[in-house]
Write a protein that holds these residues in place. Structure first.
Motif, PDB file in Angstrom:
ATOM      1  N   PRO A   1       0.836  -1.207   0.000  1.00  0.00           N
ATOM      2  CA  PRO A   1       0.000   0.000   0.000  1.00  0.00           C
ATOM      3  C   PRO A   1       0.873   1.261   0.000  1.00  0.00           C
ATOM      4  O   PRO A   1       1.848   1.344   0.728  1.00  0.00           O
ATOM      5  N   GLY A   2       0.511   2.202  -0.868  1.00  0.00           N
ATOM      6  CA  GLY A   2       1.249   3.456  -0.958  1.00  0.00           C
ATOM      7  C   GLY A   2       2.335   3.457  -2.022  1.00  0.00           C
ATOM      8  O   GLY A   2       2.909   4.492  -2.325  1.00  0.00           O
ATOM      9  N   LEU A   3       2.611   2.294  -2.617  1.00  0.00           N
ATOM     10  CA  LEU A   3       3.629   2.196  -3.669  1.00  0.00           C
ATOM     11  C   LEU A   3       2.952   2.264  -5.029  1.00  0.00           C
ATOM     12  O   LEU A   3       2.026   1.500  -5.316  1.00  0.00           O
ATOM     13  N   GLU A   4       3.377   3.201  -5.845  1.00  0.00           N
ATOM     14  CA  GLU A   4       2.847   3.338  -7.200  1.00  0.00           C
ATOM     15  C   GLU A   4       4.017   3.398  -8.176  1.00  0.00           C
ATOM     16  O   GLU A   4       5.038   4.027  -7.905  1.00  0.00           O
ATOM     17  N   THR A   5       3.881   2.727  -9.306  1.00  0.00           N
ATOM     18  CA  THR A   5       4.902   2.771 -10.353  1.00  0.00           C
ATOM     19  C   THR A   5       4.260   3.220 -11.655  1.00  0.00           C
ATOM     20  O   THR A   5       3.050   3.078 -11.854  1.00  0.00           O
ATOM     21  N   GLU A   6       5.081   3.767 -12.518  1.00  0.00           N
ATOM     22  CA  GLU A   6       4.608   4.179 -13.839  1.00  0.00           C
ATOM     23  C   GLU A   6       5.698   3.910 -14.866  1.00  0.00           C
ATOM     24  O   GLU A   6       6.884   3.914 -14.533  1.00  0.00           O
ATOM     25  N   THR A   7       5.296   3.662 -16.085  1.00  0.00           N
ATOM     26  CA  THR A   7       6.233   3.467 -17.185  1.00  0.00           C
ATOM     27  C   THR A   7       6.169   4.682 -18.098  1.00  0.00           C
ATOM     28  O   THR A   7       5.079   5.151 -18.429  1.00  0.00           O
ATOM     29  N   LEU A   8       7.323   5.201 -18.480  1.00  0.00           N
ATOM     30  CA  LEU A   8       7.377   6.330 -19.411  1.00  0.00           C
ATOM     31  C   LEU A   8       7.338   5.794 -20.836  1.00  0.00           C
ATOM     32  O   LEU A   8       8.115   4.902 -21.190  1.00  0.00           O
ATOM     33  N   HIS A   9       6.453   6.338 -21.637  1.00  0.00           N
ATOM     34  CA  HIS A   9       6.305   5.928 -23.024  1.00  0.00           C
ATOM     35  C   HIS A   9       6.732   7.068 -23.946  1.00  0.00           C
ATOM     36  O   HIS A   9       6.873   8.209 -23.520  1.00  0.00           O
ATOM     37  N   HIS A  10       6.933   6.754 -25.208  1.00  0.00           N
ATOM     38  CA  HIS A  10       7.253   7.742 -26.244  1.00  0.00           C
ATOM     39  C   HIS A  10       8.532   8.509 -25.930  1.00  0.00           C
ATOM     40  O   HIS A  10       8.611   9.724 -26.066  1.00  0.00           O
ATOM     41  N   LYS A  11       9.556   7.767 -25.495  1.00  0.00           N
ATOM     42  CA  LYS A  11      10.845   8.381 -25.168  1.00  0.00           C
ATOM     43  C   LYS A  11      11.640   8.612 -26.450  1.00  0.00           C
ATOM     44  O   LYS A  11      11.463   7.925 -27.441  1.00  0.00           O
ATOM     45  N   LEU A  12      12.558   9.553 -26.388  1.00  0.00           N
ATOM     46  CA  LEU A  12      13.522   9.761 -27.458  1.00  0.00           C
ATOM     47  C   LEU A  12      14.779   8.986 -27.100  1.00  0.00           C
ATOM     48  O   LEU A  12      15.079   8.778 -25.926  1.00  0.00           O
ATOM     49  N   GLY A  13      15.532   8.566 -28.096  1.00  0.00           N
ATOM     50  CA  GLY A  13      16.797   7.883 -27.812  1.00  0.00           C
ATOM     51  C   GLY A  13      16.614   6.408 -27.566  1.00  0.00           C
ATOM     52  O   GLY A  13      15.811   5.751 -28.212  1.00  0.00           O
ATOM     53  N   VAL A  14      17.341   5.881 -26.598  1.00  0.00           N
ATOM     54  CA  VAL A  14      17.348   4.447 -26.314  1.00  0.00           C
ATOM     55  C   VAL A  14      15.987   4.039 -25.756  1.00  0.00           C
ATOM     56  O   VAL A  14      15.566   4.519 -24.711  1.00  0.00           O
ATOM     57  N   ARG A  15      15.334   3.125 -26.449  1.00  0.00           N
ATOM     58  CA  ARG A  15      14.006   2.694 -26.029  1.00  0.00           C
ATOM     59  C   ARG A  15      13.989   1.257 -25.527  1.00  0.00           C
ATOM     60  O   ARG A  15      12.957   0.748 -25.130  1.00  0.00           O
ATOM     61  N   ALA A  16      15.131   0.590 -25.566  1.00  0.00           N
ATOM     62  CA  ALA A  16      15.178  -0.818 -25.181  1.00  0.00           C
ATOM     63  C   ALA A  16      14.983  -1.009 -23.681  1.00  0.00           C
ATOM     64  O   ALA A  16      14.438  -2.015 -23.245  1.00  0.00           O
ATOM     65  N   GLY A  17      15.429  -0.062 -22.901  1.00  0.00           N
ATOM     66  CA  GLY A  17      15.307  -0.180 -21.452  1.00  0.00           C
ATOM     67  C   GLY A  17      14.004   0.415 -20.955  1.00  0.00           C
ATOM     68  O   GLY A  17      13.511   1.407 -21.475  1.00  0.00           O
ATOM     69  N   ASN A  18      13.438  -0.195 -19.948  1.00  0.00           N
ATOM     70  CA  ASN A  18      12.221   0.313 -19.348  1.00  0.00           C
ATOM     71  C   ASN A  18      12.580   1.459 -18.405  1.00  0.00           C
ATOM     72  O   ASN A  18      13.416   1.311 -17.526  1.00  0.00           O
ATOM     73  N   THR A  19      11.965   2.589 -18.615  1.00  0.00           N
ATOM     74  CA  THR A  19      12.185   3.748 -17.776  1.00  0.00           C
ATOM     75  C   THR A  19      10.856   4.123 -17.139  1.00  0.00           C
ATOM     76  O   THR A  19       9.819   4.068 -17.797  1.00  0.00           O
ATOM     77  N   GLY A  20      10.901   4.481 -15.886  1.00  0.00           N
ATOM     78  CA  GLY A  20       9.650   4.825 -15.232  1.00  0.00           C
ATOM     79  C   GLY A  20       9.866   5.609 -13.967  1.00  0.00           C
ATOM     80  O   GLY A  20      10.957   6.104 -13.701  1.00  0.00           O
ATOM     81  N   GLY A  21       8.823   5.684 -13.203  1.00  0.00           N
ATOM     82  CA  GLY A  21       8.873   6.413 -11.950  1.00  0.00           C
ATOM     83  C   GLY A  21       8.332   5.564 -10.818  1.00  0.00           C
ATOM     84  O   GLY A  21       7.558   4.629 -11.031  1.00  0.00           O
ATOM     85  N   ILE A  22       8.755   5.908  -9.627  1.00  0.00           N
ATOM     86  CA  ILE A  22       8.281   5.246  -8.417  1.00  0.00           C
ATOM     87  C   ILE A  22       7.784   6.330  -7.469  1.00  0.00           C
ATOM     88  O   ILE A  22       8.483   7.316  -7.222  1.00  0.00           O
ATOM     89  N   HIS A  23       6.592   6.154  -6.964  1.00  0.00           N
ATOM     90  CA  HIS A  23       6.013   7.094  -6.005  1.00  0.00           C
ATOM     91  C   HIS A  23       5.752   6.331  -4.707  1.00  0.00           C
ATOM     92  O   HIS A  23       5.081   5.298  -4.705  1.00  0.00           O
ATOM     93  N   LEU A  24       6.285   6.848  -3.618  1.00  0.00           N
ATOM     94  CA  LEU A  24       6.097   6.234  -2.306  1.00  0.00           C
ATOM     95  C   LEU A  24       5.300   7.196  -1.432  1.00  0.00           C
ATOM     96  O   LEU A  24       5.734   8.325  -1.190  1.00  0.00           O
ATOM     97  N   ARG A  25       4.154   6.745  -0.976  1.00  0.00           N
ATOM     98  CA  ARG A  25       3.304   7.578  -0.116  1.00  0.00           C
ATOM     99  C   ARG A  25       3.006   6.799   1.173  1.00  0.00           C
ATOM    100  O   ARG A  25       2.177   5.897   1.160  1.00  0.00           O
ATOM    101  N   GLU A  26       3.742   7.169   2.211  1.00  0.00           N
ATOM    102  CA  GLU A  26       3.578   6.533   3.520  1.00  0.00           C
ATOM    103  C   GLU A  26       3.672   5.008   3.440  1.00  0.00           C
ATOM    104  O   GLU A  26       2.871   4.285   4.028  1.00  0.00           O
ATOM    105  N   VAL A  27       4.655   4.532   2.691  1.00  0.00           N
ATOM    106  CA  VAL A  27       4.870   3.089   2.548  1.00  0.00           C
ATOM    107  C   VAL A  27       5.587   2.572   3.784  1.00  0.00           C
ATOM    108  O   VAL A  27       6.596   3.122   4.208  1.00  0.00           O
TER     109      VAL A  27
END
Length: 114
Positions: free
Chosen positions: A2-28
Motif C-alpha cells: 500500500p502506498g507504492l505506485e509505479t509508472e512506465t514512461l512511453h514515447h521516449k527519445l533515444g534508447v528505447r530498449a530499457g524500461n524507464t519509469g517512476g516510483i512514487h512512495l506515499r507513507e509506505v
C-alpha cells in the motif's frame, strides 16, 4: 505494498530498449526483512547502483559514436561531388576528425572509469 505506485514512461527519445519509469512512495511501511543493507549504508548502496548505470550508459553511447564514425566514413567514401568522393574534401576530413576525436575521448574516459 500500500502506498507504492509505479509508472512506465512511453514515447521516449533515444534508447528505447530499457524500461524507464517512476516510483512514487506515499507513507509506505517497509518491513525490516525487506530492507537492503545495514542502517546508514543504504545511500551508499543506491549510489553504487547509479554508478553502475552510468558506466552502462557511457559504454552504450561510446558504441553508438563508433558506429556513427564508421558510417560517416563509409558514406564519405561513396558519395561524390565535383567528380571525387567527398572524403577527399578538406572540410569533410575535418568533420570526420572531430567525430573521431569525440569517439576516442569517450572511449578513453569510459575505459579509465572502468
Amino acid at each position: 505494498m500500500p502506498g507504492l505506485e509505479t509508472e512506465t514512461l512511453h514515447h521516449k527519445l533515444g534508447v528505447r530498449a530499457g524500461n524507464t519509469g517512476g516510483i512514487h512512495l506515499r507513507e509506505v511501511r517497509v518491513p525490516a526483512s525487506h530492507l537492503l543493507g545495514e542502517e546508514g549504508e543504504r545511500f551508499k548502496i543506491a549510489m553504487s547502483a547509479l554508478d553502475n548505470g552510468r558506466l552502462t550508459v557511457a559504454a552504450g553511447v561510446t558504441g553508438t559514436a563508433r558506429v556513427c564514425l564508421e558510417e560517416s566514413v563509409r558514406y564519405a567514401k561513396e558519395r561524390e561531388t565535383f567528380g571525387k568522393p567527398i572524403a577527399e574534401h578538406q572540410l569533410v576530413q575535418q568533420m570526420m576528425a572531430r567525430i573521431a576525436e569525440g569517439y576516442e575521448s569517450s572511449r578513453l574516459l569510459y575505459s579509465w572509469a572502468v
